[in-house]
Design an enzyme around this catalytic site. Sequence first.
Site, PDB file in Angstrom:
ATOM      1  N   SER A 125       2.391  66.422  57.610  1.00  0.00           N
ATOM      2  CA  SER A 125       1.522  65.360  57.106  1.00  0.00           C
ATOM      3  C   SER A 125       2.283  64.420  56.187  1.00  0.00           C
ATOM      4  O   SER A 125       3.215  64.839  55.485  1.00  0.00           O
ATOM      5  CB  SER A 125       0.372  66.011  56.333  1.00  0.00           C
ATOM      6  N   TYR A 150      -3.167  72.680  49.829  1.00  0.00           N
ATOM      7  CA  TYR A 150      -3.069  72.289  51.245  1.00  0.00           C
ATOM      8  C   TYR A 150      -1.780  71.499  51.472  1.00  0.00           C
ATOM      9  O   TYR A 150      -0.982  71.810  52.362  1.00  0.00           O
ATOM     10  CB  TYR A 150      -4.287  71.442  51.667  1.00  0.00           C
ATOM     11  N   LYS A 154       1.996  72.337  53.685  1.00  0.00           N
ATOM     12  CA  LYS A 154       2.727  71.507  54.662  1.00  0.00           C
ATOM     13  C   LYS A 154       4.200  71.400  54.247  1.00  0.00           C
ATOM     14  O   LYS A 154       5.105  71.526  55.068  1.00  0.00           O
ATOM     15  CB  LYS A 154       2.098  70.112  54.766  1.00  0.00           C
TER      16      LYS A 154
HETATM   17  C1  UD1 Z   1      -6.186  63.583  53.336  1.00  0.00           C
HETATM   18  C2  UD1 Z   1      -4.886  64.270  53.008  1.00  0.00           C
HETATM   19  C3  UD1 Z   1      -4.033  64.370  54.245  1.00  0.00           C
HETATM   20  C4  UD1 Z   1      -4.781  65.064  55.323  1.00  0.00           C
HETATM   21  C5  UD1 Z   1      -6.052  64.272  55.607  1.00  0.00           C
HETATM   22  C6  UD1 Z   1      -6.863  64.936  56.676  1.00  0.00           C
HETATM   23  C7  UD1 Z   1      -3.842  63.997  50.838  1.00  0.00           C
HETATM   24  C8  UD1 Z   1      -3.167  63.057  49.918  1.00  0.00           C
HETATM   25  N1  UD1 Z   1      -4.198  63.488  52.021  1.00  0.00           N
HETATM   26  O1  UD1 Z   1      -5.862  62.228  53.600  1.00  0.00           O
HETATM   27  O2  UD1 Z   1      -2.879  65.099  53.976  1.00  0.00           O
HETATM   28  O3  UD1 Z   1      -3.979  65.143  56.470  1.00  0.00           O
HETATM   29  O4  UD1 Z   1      -6.815  64.200  54.406  1.00  0.00           O
HETATM   30  O5  UD1 Z   1      -7.452  66.116  56.269  1.00  0.00           O
HETATM   31  O6  UD1 Z   1      -4.058  65.133  50.521  1.00  0.00           O
HETATM   32  N2  UD1 Z   1     -12.530  57.643  51.237  1.00  0.00           N
HETATM   33  C9  UD1 Z   1     -13.651  57.059  50.688  1.00  0.00           C
HETATM   34  N3  UD1 Z   1     -14.853  57.694  50.848  1.00  0.00           N
HETATM   35  C10 UD1 Z   1     -14.988  58.881  51.498  1.00  0.00           C
HETATM   36  C11 UD1 Z   1     -13.816  59.479  52.058  1.00  0.00           C
HETATM   37  C12 UD1 Z   1     -12.604  58.842  51.897  1.00  0.00           C
HETATM   38  O7  UD1 Z   1     -13.582  55.987  50.093  1.00  0.00           O
HETATM   39  O8  UD1 Z   1     -16.096  59.416  51.585  1.00  0.00           O
HETATM   40  C13 UD1 Z   1     -11.232  56.972  51.089  1.00  0.00           C
HETATM   41  C14 UD1 Z   1     -10.194  57.802  50.342  1.00  0.00           C
HETATM   42  O9  UD1 Z   1     -10.295  57.584  48.968  1.00  0.00           O
HETATM   43  C15 UD1 Z   1      -8.899  57.280  50.962  1.00  0.00           C
HETATM   44  C16 UD1 Z   1      -9.293  56.914  52.400  1.00  0.00           C
HETATM   45  O10 UD1 Z   1     -10.708  56.775  52.377  1.00  0.00           O
HETATM   46  O11 UD1 Z   1      -8.481  56.114  50.308  1.00  0.00           O
HETATM   47  C17 UD1 Z   1      -8.915  57.981  53.399  1.00  0.00           C
HETATM   48  O12 UD1 Z   1      -9.399  59.235  52.945  1.00  0.00           O
HETATM   49  P1  UD1 Z   1      -9.379  60.547  53.856  1.00  0.00           P
HETATM   50  O13 UD1 Z   1      -9.915  60.245  55.204  1.00  0.00           O
HETATM   51  O14 UD1 Z   1     -10.015  61.643  53.074  1.00  0.00           O
HETATM   52  O15 UD1 Z   1      -7.827  60.862  54.042  1.00  0.00           O
HETATM   53  P2  UD1 Z   1      -6.666  61.025  52.942  1.00  0.00           P
HETATM   54  O16 UD1 Z   1      -7.212  61.416  51.629  1.00  0.00           O
HETATM   55  O17 UD1 Z   1      -5.812  59.816  53.033  1.00  0.00           O
END
Ligand code: UD1
Length: 335
Positions: A125, A150, A154
């Site tokens: 990842s 987690y 990785k």
């Molecule tokens: C996270 C993990 C990544 C993992 C992936 C899938 C980290 C840093 N990243 O990615 O390793 O492979 O999950 O499990 O640990 N967001 C919102 N509202 C929500 C959900 C998300 O605003 O309800 C935003 C988050 O703040 C982020 C973006 O959307 O900026 C993507 O979030 P998300 O899909 O959870 O993925 P990551 O956090 O990037």
Amino acid sequence: MKILVTGGLGYIGSHTVVELQNSNIEVVIVDNLSNSKIEVLDKITEITGNKPEYHNFDLSDKESCSKFFNENSNIDGIIHFAAYKAVGESVSKPLTYYRNNLESLMNIMDNMNSNGIHNLVFSSSCTVYGQPDILPVTEKAPRKQAESPYGNTKKMAEDIIQDTIYASDLKGIALRYFNPVGAHPTALIGELPLGVPNNLMPFITQTAAGIREQLSVFGDDYNTTDGTAIRDYIHVVDLAKAHVIAVQRLVKKNNKLNYEVFNLGTGNGLSVLDVIKSFEKITNKKLNYKIVGRREGDIEKVWANTDFANQELGWKAKQGIDDMTASAWKFQLTL
Ligand code: UD1
């Protein structure tokens, strides 16, 4: 060619099984259904017309693992997806994450050594980069302190693979995924989160479907164009295709080093609001969302430099954000 896909009924695993079968590669799946459904096996069969061999056991169980490999030593390569992946849960259950994610990997590598299986593709990842100092991030960027157990599994798994390869005649490729989203164009397989989704895309589609009341956008005070955090979203089918190329590279001995690492992203950074805008445009629906505070552990921005994967694997992500949101929505409508 016969390839073992661990976690082959999961989100990325199932899409990879389809692409392997589409390339006439025989597939054996091991999946203990801890975060997947047995129905996915029928869906894969419906898409490809070919039912893969399937075994249900826990790879972190040493005895079951050895028994399986002793009975299935005619495997040419392994694509290892099976792992726990919920970032938040890993913070409250670190030992569960370390035990499951690392013991299964070590059991697999032990059995590769003793059964003459040489080729391993590992599901890593971009989380290993943390907040990179230089963007887009290349594979040469330093790995940073993990934000969660987690993420640490990785990073540690990459080290275990690299050290084991150094001490044996195994070969491996670690694929560092950016943010995989979307679903198969048939809408027969896609992301099936258990309970409340943590990730952005399933939360968006469930909110639009009325399963969740409102999407919380975590933070609009980042140093980005619109203030929301930036990620490199990649279509799961593009990602799956890269696995087929990676495992063939190893089996056909086209790898340049015994341990190689590739970024798998599109190379484009998109903000949370960009994703929402794409979703609203494609579905013609207004999404109920609200800006709230930042989520702990989130980084501000990350996107991939994909030159190495483009040149060495001859692979490039083809689908854009509108394909990703459209396919994710089409899949949501089947649930
Ligand atoms: C996270 C993990 C990544 C993992 C992936 C899938 C980290 C840093 N990243 O990615 O390793 O492979 O999950 O499990 O640990 N967001 C919102 N509202 C929500 C959900 C998300 O605003 O309800 C935003 C988050 O703040 C982020 C973006 O959307 O900026 C993507 O979030 P998300 O899909 O959870 O993925 P990551 O956090 O990037």
